[in-house]
Design an enzyme around this catalytic site. Sequence first.
Site, short mmCIF file in Angstrom:
data_model
loop_
_atom_site.label_atom_id
_atom_site.label_comp_id
_atom_site.label_asym_id
_atom_site.label_seq_id
_atom_site.Cartn_x
_atom_site.Cartn_y
_atom_site.Cartn_z
N GLY A 92 0.83 -1.22 0.00
CA GLY A 92 0.00 0.00 0.00
C GLY A 92 0.85 1.25 0.00
N GLY A 96 -0.47 4.49 -1.46
CA GLY A 96 -1.66 5.10 -0.85
C GLY A 96 -1.30 6.25 0.08
N ASP A 130 -1.41 6.57 3.51
CA ASP A 130 -0.56 6.23 4.67
C ASP A 130 0.79 5.70 4.23
OD1 ASP A 130 -2.82 6.86 6.07
OD2 ASP A 130 -3.10 4.89 6.98
N ASP A 188 1.03 -7.95 -6.21
CA ASP A 188 -0.36 -7.73 -5.86
C ASP A 188 -0.66 -8.66 -4.68
OD1 ASP A 188 -3.08 -6.76 -7.71
OD2 ASP A 188 -3.38 -8.13 -6.02
N SER A 225 -8.98 -1.53 11.42
CA SER A 225 -9.82 -0.34 11.25
C SER A 225 -10.91 -0.24 12.31
CB SER A 225 -10.48 -0.41 9.86
OG SER A 225 -11.53 0.53 9.78
N GLU A 280 -13.73 0.60 11.64
CA GLU A 280 -14.95 0.07 11.00
C GLU A 280 -15.33 -1.28 11.61
OE1 GLU A 280 -17.17 0.92 8.22
OE2 GLU A 280 -16.51 2.87 8.94
N TYR A 292 -16.12 -4.73 3.71
CA TYR A 292 -14.79 -4.23 4.08
C TYR A 292 -14.49 -4.55 5.55
CZ TYR A 292 -11.31 -0.76 5.59
OH TYR A 292 -10.22 -0.14 6.17
P1 NAP Z 1 -5.49 4.03 0.38
O1 NAP Z 1 -4.99 5.43 0.20
O2 NAP Z 1 -6.78 3.63 -0.25
O3 NAP Z 1 -4.33 3.05 -0.14
C1 NAP Z 1 -4.55 1.69 -0.36
C2 NAP Z 1 -3.28 1.09 -0.93
O4 NAP Z 1 -3.50 -0.32 -1.17
C3 NAP Z 1 -2.84 1.68 -2.28
O5 NAP Z 1 -1.44 1.76 -2.31
C4 NAP Z 1 -3.34 0.64 -3.27
O6 NAP Z 1 -2.62 0.62 -4.48
C5 NAP Z 1 -3.05 -0.62 -2.48
N1 NAP Z 1 -3.77 -1.78 -2.98
C6 NAP Z 1 -5.09 -1.90 -3.23
N2 NAP Z 1 -5.38 -3.13 -3.72
C7 NAP Z 1 -4.21 -3.80 -3.78
C8 NAP Z 1 -3.84 -5.08 -4.21
N3 NAP Z 1 -4.74 -5.93 -4.71
N4 NAP Z 1 -2.54 -5.46 -4.13
C9 NAP Z 1 -1.61 -4.59 -3.67
N5 NAP Z 1 -1.88 -3.34 -3.27
C10 NAP Z 1 -3.17 -2.95 -3.33
O7 NAP Z 1 -5.61 3.69 1.94
P2 NAP Z 1 -5.03 4.49 3.21
O8 NAP Z 1 -6.05 5.51 3.60
O9 NAP Z 1 -3.64 4.86 2.98
O10 NAP Z 1 -5.13 3.33 4.31
C11 NAP Z 1 -4.05 2.41 4.49
C12 NAP Z 1 -4.59 1.15 5.15
O11 NAP Z 1 -5.16 1.47 6.41
C13 NAP Z 1 -5.67 0.42 4.39
O12 NAP Z 1 -5.52 -0.95 4.63
C14 NAP Z 1 -6.96 0.90 5.03
O13 NAP Z 1 -7.99 -0.07 4.86
C15 NAP Z 1 -6.52 1.04 6.46
N6 NAP Z 1 -7.22 2.03 7.27
C16 NAP Z 1 -7.33 3.32 6.81
C17 NAP Z 1 -7.91 4.27 7.60
C18 NAP Z 1 -8.05 5.70 7.15
O14 NAP Z 1 -8.85 6.43 7.73
N7 NAP Z 1 -7.27 6.15 6.15
C19 NAP Z 1 -8.40 3.93 8.90
C20 NAP Z 1 -8.24 2.60 9.32
C21 NAP Z 1 -7.63 1.68 8.51
P3 NAP Z 1 -3.07 1.57 -5.74
O15 NAP Z 1 -2.42 2.92 -5.46
O16 NAP Z 1 -2.48 0.86 -6.90
O17 NAP Z 1 -4.54 1.65 -5.74
O1 G4F Z 2 -14.96 8.99 4.12
P1 G4F Z 2 -15.70 7.72 4.15
O2 G4F Z 2 -15.90 7.00 2.87
O3 G4F Z 2 -14.94 6.82 5.23
P2 G4F Z 2 -15.37 5.52 6.07
O4 G4F Z 2 -16.49 4.81 5.45
O5 G4F Z 2 -15.54 5.98 7.48
O6 G4F Z 2 -14.08 4.61 5.94
C1 G4F Z 2 -12.77 5.16 6.07
O7 G4F Z 2 -12.38 5.08 7.42
C2 G4F Z 2 -12.26 3.75 7.95
C3 G4F Z 2 -11.86 3.88 9.42
O8 G4F Z 2 -13.00 4.03 10.22
C4 G4F Z 2 -11.22 3.01 7.14
F1 G4F Z 2 -11.05 1.76 7.66
C5 G4F Z 2 -11.65 2.94 5.69
O9 G4F Z 2 -10.60 2.31 4.94
C6 G4F Z 2 -11.83 4.36 5.17
O10 G4F Z 2 -10.57 5.00 5.15
O11 G4F Z 2 -17.14 7.95 4.81
C7 G4F Z 2 -17.31 8.58 6.06
C8 G4F Z 2 -18.80 8.83 6.31
C9 G4F Z 2 -19.67 7.60 6.10
O12 G4F Z 2 -20.59 7.52 7.14
C10 G4F Z 2 -20.40 7.89 4.79
O13 G4F Z 2 -21.70 7.30 4.69
O14 G4F Z 2 -19.24 9.81 5.36
C11 G4F Z 2 -20.49 9.40 4.86
N1 G4F Z 2 -20.69 10.04 3.55
C12 G4F Z 2 -21.68 10.93 3.27
N2 G4F Z 2 -21.61 11.30 1.98
C13 G4F Z 2 -19.97 9.85 2.44
C14 G4F Z 2 -20.55 10.64 1.44
N3 G4F Z 2 -18.87 9.08 2.21
C15 G4F Z 2 -18.33 9.12 0.96
N4 G4F Z 2 -17.20 8.39 0.72
N5 G4F Z 2 -18.88 9.87 -0.05
C16 G4F Z 2 -19.99 10.65 0.14
O15 G4F Z 2 -20.47 11.31 -0.78
#
Ligand code: NAP
Ligand code: G4F
Length: 352
Positions: free
Chosen positions: A8, A11, A13, A68, A135, A137, A158
């Site tokens: 990742g 991405g 992070d 991948d 997460s 979630e 997810y």
């Molecule tokens: P992100 O920006 O969506 O990045 C996801 C990364 O995973 C990208 O580098 C993507 O590559 C790679 N990826 C997706 N499918 C893959 C595959 N099949 N094989 C190899 N690599 C693949 O996510 P992020 O926000 O940085 O989050 C990082 C991690 O923390 C994720 O696991 C997410 O679920 C978890 N998480 C995020 C949050 C948050 O709020 N950001 C909170 C809790 C947990 P491409 O660039 O090619 O798409």
């Molecule tokens: O920004 P979101 O898509 O993030 P969500 O679903 O909270 O998930 C993110 O945080 C998780 C950690 O808790 C990660 F594990 C996960 O990988 C991801 O980074 O949505 C936040 C909230 C939701 O309740 C959604 O229903 O915003 C609400 N929302 C309202 N309108 C929307 C929209 N979300 C999105 N993406 N797009 C909208 O137009």
Amino acid sequence: MKKAFVTGITGQDGSYLTELLISKGYEVHGLVRRSSSLNTSRICHIFPEAEIAGTSKSESGLFLHYGDLSDSEQISNIMDKVKPDEVYNLAAQSHVRVSFDTPEYTGNITGLGTTRLLEAARRSNPGVRFYQASSSEMFGGKKPPQNEETPFYPRSPYACAKVYSYWMTRNYREGYDMYACNGILFNHESPRRGETFVTRKITRRIARIVAGKEKTLSLGNLDAKRDWGFSPEYVECMWMMLQQKQATDYVIGTGETHSVAEFVDAAFEYAGLDREKHVQIDQKYFRPTEVDVLIADPRKAEKNLGWKAKVKFLDLVKIMVDADMREFGVEPVGEGDMILAKRFGKKWWKGD
Ligand code: NAP
Ligand code: G4F
């Protein structure tokens, strides 16, 4: 020199974590998917070569490997070759709404992908330290505030896949005595946040409205509440988890919660726009099942790691709006830039 393997890496992070690890003198190896258009924009300042051939190295000591998480043979090949000291599993199909459209694929990558990596890591180096991107979630919004003891109630494909990965990580810790940690991170954002997550969608659209390129912003559920923090601070915590005497799991968040409506209001007000003139609701952005309230109780991380979120809700809104205004050629309001300068100065993270 320590070696880290980051999935990742392209991405949000992954890019910040890579900057942090390089600043600490690590040799960093990253997994990159082949795509028809470039997917390395978040790391191109560290790895400027547009083309990756086999295993490629940049001047900064960053190595990129094609692969991948669905391809266990390639994952094993890379692990055997690199033999990393630390593995950070950040790769996932990370979009909750999209996981309802692609439940099987999400299970394969976000769930089984972790097992593929755990198994390859354990075989390549039994002393490896493993970080799993779990997460908030997984809690499904039940029993707020959520801490390490809160039961899981996954509300999306997810979240189900993340719960599986959480337990596999614990199973490898308990079964093989592997140093493996789950960081249960609450939402964290930044100027590098993916454009379809709600915070970035809002700040990006605001900048485009100010630039005169768009008029409206369509959103789904405005009532959901999230604990939103700042990604560069959260990746520091991932690293800290792998530097302890004993592996364990941590909840990471700010301890505050705000609704999507509050984020919209704060961002529009900061940009000097009237929300009523621009925001509309579209049913297509609602999810079959929603997570209503997430709020972290991060006391364990505070006590054991000495970690505490510094960037809170309003600061985050300002940082993100300013960055998107700059991206679209609009003069930023400026308070977000000042917050970054004050909090981070010339630290490892240079800002966007
Ligand atoms: P992100 O920006 O969506 O990045 C996801 C990364 O995973 C990208 O580098 C993507 O590559 C790679 N990826 C997706 N499918 C893959 C595959 N099949 N094989 C190899 N690599 C693949 O996510 P992020 O926000 O940085 O989050 C990082 C991690 O923390 C994720 O696991 C997410 O679920 C978890 N998480 C995020 C949050 C948050 O709020 N950001 C909170 C809790 C947990 P491409 O660039 O090619 O798409
Ligand atoms: O920004 P979101 O898509 O993030 P969500 O679903 O909270 O998930 C993110 O945080 C998780 C950690 O808790 C990660 F594990 C996960 O990988 C991801 O980074 O949505 C936040 C909230 C939701 O309740 C959604 O229903 O915003 C609400 N929302 C309202 N309108 C929307 C929209 N979300 C999105 N993406 N797009 C909208 O137009």
